[in-house]
Scaffold this motif. Structure first.
Motif, short mmCIF file in Angstrom:
data_model
loop_
_atom_site.label_atom_id
_atom_site.label_comp_id
_atom_site.label_asym_id
_atom_site.label_seq_id
_atom_site.Cartn_x
_atom_site.Cartn_y
_atom_site.Cartn_z
N ALA A 41 42.77 38.37 27.07
CA ALA A 41 43.07 37.06 26.19
C ALA A 41 42.03 36.05 26.74
CB ALA A 41 44.44 36.57 26.12
N LEU A 42 41.99 35.86 28.07
CA LEU A 42 41.33 34.64 28.64
C LEU A 42 39.63 35.07 28.47
CD1 LEU A 42 42.99 34.58 32.17
CD2 LEU A 42 42.70 32.69 30.33
N VAL A 43 39.31 36.38 28.52
CA VAL A 43 37.86 36.80 28.42
C VAL A 43 37.45 36.27 27.00
CG1 VAL A 43 36.30 38.72 28.35
CG2 VAL A 43 37.76 38.34 30.09
N MET A 94 25.68 36.08 37.11
CA MET A 94 26.97 36.37 37.80
C MET A 94 28.05 36.34 36.66
SD MET A 94 28.54 38.28 40.05
CE MET A 94 27.52 38.31 41.33
N ILE A 95 28.20 35.23 36.01
CA ILE A 95 29.02 34.80 34.97
C ILE A 95 29.12 36.20 34.03
CG2 ILE A 95 29.91 33.30 33.27
CD1 ILE A 95 29.23 31.18 34.86
N VAL A 100 31.36 41.04 31.46
CA VAL A 100 31.28 42.16 31.03
C VAL A 100 32.24 43.29 31.54
CG1 VAL A 100 29.51 44.38 30.91
CG2 VAL A 100 28.83 42.10 29.97
N LEU A 101 32.21 43.19 33.09
CA LEU A 101 33.06 43.75 33.80
C LEU A 101 34.63 43.90 33.50
CD1 LEU A 101 31.62 44.01 37.41
CD2 LEU A 101 31.68 45.90 35.92
N CYS A 137 31.60 41.90 42.85
CA CYS A 137 31.17 40.57 42.27
C CYS A 137 31.75 39.29 42.61
CB CYS A 137 31.13 40.82 40.89
SG CYS A 137 29.97 41.67 40.01
N ILE A 138 33.08 39.55 42.92
CA ILE A 138 33.95 38.27 43.49
C ILE A 138 33.45 37.97 44.79
CG2 ILE A 138 36.36 37.71 44.36
CD1 ILE A 138 37.41 39.24 42.05
#
Length: 167
Positions: A41-43, A94-95, A100-101, A137-138
């Motif tokens: 939902a956040l994405v 990166m965002i 996408v990930l 990525c983090i």
């Protein structure tokens, strides 16, 4: 004001839900499931906000083309990268990668939640591989935040809390 309230709430809610999802994947499947759907939902909300949100929230403001990303990385390697009010090209790229990930993680999680794939070891490995990629990525994101904060003498974590950066 650089980052609006929705961007900041999204960022910190995503941090919290990802941590919960990551640490609940073993014996706490209901918690893992709920946190995964919260991430989805956040994405969706962030992608929508990337088209209609405030100036620095819009993809048009921070998603770089390959040429501008390459030029920025060359300048970064020489210690001559410019400061950006919003996201720099590396941060913007990166965002996109992280969104996408996260979307792929959510999709594979939903598929794994079906009776047909629940016990599919290969599909679970894909989900776990995406998780590992997200963790990389983090770490890169955190290194970038520390580097940019140090190089440009500003606290980017505080900016993501208050929404403000110096002009």
């Amino acid at each position: 004001m650089v980052w609006d309230l929705l961007v900041r709430l999204f960022h910190w809610a995503l941090v919290a839900t990802f941590v919960v999802a990551y640490f609940s994947h073993g014996g706490y499947l209901p918690v893992h499931r709920v946190s995964g759907y919260a991430i989805a939902a956040l994405v969706v909300a962030r992608v929508a906000w990337g088209f209609v949100g405030s100036t620095h929230a819009r993809f048009a403001d921070f998603v770089p083309g390959p040429g501008s990303l390459a030029r920025y990385l060359q300048l970064l390697a020489r210690g001559r990268e410019p400061r950006y009010i919003g996201h720099n090209p590396a941060g913007g790229a990166m965002i996109v990668v992280m969104l996408v990930l996260l979307a792929a993680l959510c999709i594979t999680g939903v598929v794994l939640d079906t009776p047909w794939f629940r016990d599919d070891r290969d599909f679970k490995e894909v989900h776990e591989g995406l998780t590992d990629a997200m963790l990389v990525c983090i770490v890169l994101h955190l290194v970038g935040v520390v580097l940019a904060s140090w190089r440009h003498r500003e606290n980017l974590v505080a900016a993501m809390i208050s929404g403000r950066k110096r002009a």
